[in-house]
Design an enzyme around this catalytic site. Sequence first.
Site, PDB file in Angstrom:
ATOM      1  CG  ASP A  77      -2.089   0.866   1.104  1.00 52.08           C
ATOM      2  OD1 ASP A  77      -2.147   1.612   0.109  1.00 52.08           O
ATOM      3  OD2 ASP A  77      -2.955   0.830   1.993  1.00 52.08           O
ATOM      4  CG  ASP A 261      -5.997  -4.107   2.786  1.00 52.36           C
ATOM      5  OD1 ASP A 261      -6.663  -3.587   1.875  1.00 52.36           O
ATOM      6  OD2 ASP A 261      -5.474  -3.451   3.697  1.00 52.36           O
ATOM      7  CB  CYS A 314     -12.386 -23.845  13.812  1.00 50.81           C
ATOM      8  SG  CYS A 314     -10.972 -22.820  13.340  1.00 50.81           S
ATOM      9  CB  CYS A 316      -7.390 -22.364  13.511  1.00 49.98           C
ATOM     10  SG  CYS A 316      -7.816 -22.153  15.251  1.00 49.98           S
ATOM     11  CB  CYS A 319     -10.219 -24.771  16.900  1.00 45.38           C
ATOM     12  SG  CYS A 319     -10.958 -23.153  17.143  1.00 45.38           S
ATOM     13  CG  HIS A 345     -10.179 -18.848  15.879  1.00 40.25           C
ATOM     14  ND1 HIS A 345     -10.766 -20.064  15.636  1.00 40.25           N
ATOM     15  CD2 HIS A 345     -11.186 -17.931  15.848  1.00 40.25           C
ATOM     16  CE1 HIS A 345     -12.072 -19.897  15.473  1.00 40.25           C
ATOM     17  NE2 HIS A 345     -12.353 -18.614  15.599  1.00 40.25           N
TER      18      HIS A 345
HETATM   19 ZN   LIG Z   1     -10.097 -22.009  15.329  1.00 36.77          ZN
END
Ligand SMILES: [Zn+2]
Length: 359
Positions: A77, A261, A314, A316, A319, A345
């Site tokens: 940017d 973004d 989830c 991630c 999780c 997450h």
């Molecule tokens: Zn998660």
Amino acid sequence: MADPLVTGRGTLAVPAFLPDATRAGVRGTSSEDLRAVGIEGVVVNAFHLLRRPGARVVQAAGGIHRFMDWDRPIVSDSGGFQIWSLIRQDPNRGVIRDNEVIFREPATGEKWNLTPERIVNLQLRLGSDVVVCLDDCTDAESPEAEQERSVERTVRWARRCRAELDKQVAQRGGAPPRIFAVVQGGGIEALRRQCATALAEIGFDGYGFGGWPLAADGTLLAEPMRWVVESLPPEAPKHALGVGRPDHVVSAFALGYSVFDCALPTRDARHGRLYAFRDGWSSRRPTPGDDFYRAVRIHDAPYRVAHGPIEAGCDCPACTRHSAAYLHHLFKVGDTSAERLATLHNLRFYVRLFELLRT
Ligand SMILES: [Zn+2]
């Protein structure tokens, strides 16, 4: 739908979510972390990198990709928005003129004369894959005369940025980076359309919706965003700069925006504000108006004994390995790994959302 965004370091499937690595890092995470949750590209801020550590340091490190250990696409940017917000808040920080922006750092006495050409050269020195033109930013509440001047400057500066990039590429050879221009015009239809049309005539690889993207009441500037899309080539990628609330992303995507973004998911994560799909929504493509996600305020008392994951299903790192109760505990004791896990997450939530939007 817009074409995928082809860069020298790979093609970004669209819609693409690029977290803000403003100062060459997504706070609290490593590049390995980002790859693990499926992030495909990031946005750095050329203006902030000019202030610290300086283009020379990044260049000596072998460019921005080497410096931050990131081999995928990087959008830089220009910092037009930050220059505007800093100078607007405090006139001691500088002045915006028709031909240049002078920015002052009151703490150190440093001063930078920023011209469209310098901003492009800075991004070339960083080695960015997508260069963004310098624009003269406003918000939708700015008076009409100011909006008119902003559009004039933005178009003139974009033409100079395009010319400088073409000149540098002709001199240096090699594959040119992509170049995006930014559309201004606030909330005035004629100005938005005029700015978009003028920029499209110059010709860019993509276009950003510039200015503060929300109205005073926090709603998305959907109408101005639509005017801009209607005035640009249909196939060109359109970047909804700074648009990031999940429901805003869904609305902007429906309008034709394909590159996003925003600092929101990572900033929210550091404050313990997490996102989760509502039951039944983790495999359905949301459309505008759908109530598809909920906020998890991990600091709240009930999470002290929530022994399941933040969101069931989830995948991630937080999780799959930890309970919400553990994350709640890490936040309560001020362990820095809480911010990292929460950030991963939220980023994973965005990657999953964008995968649904692509279906
Ligand atoms: Zn998660």
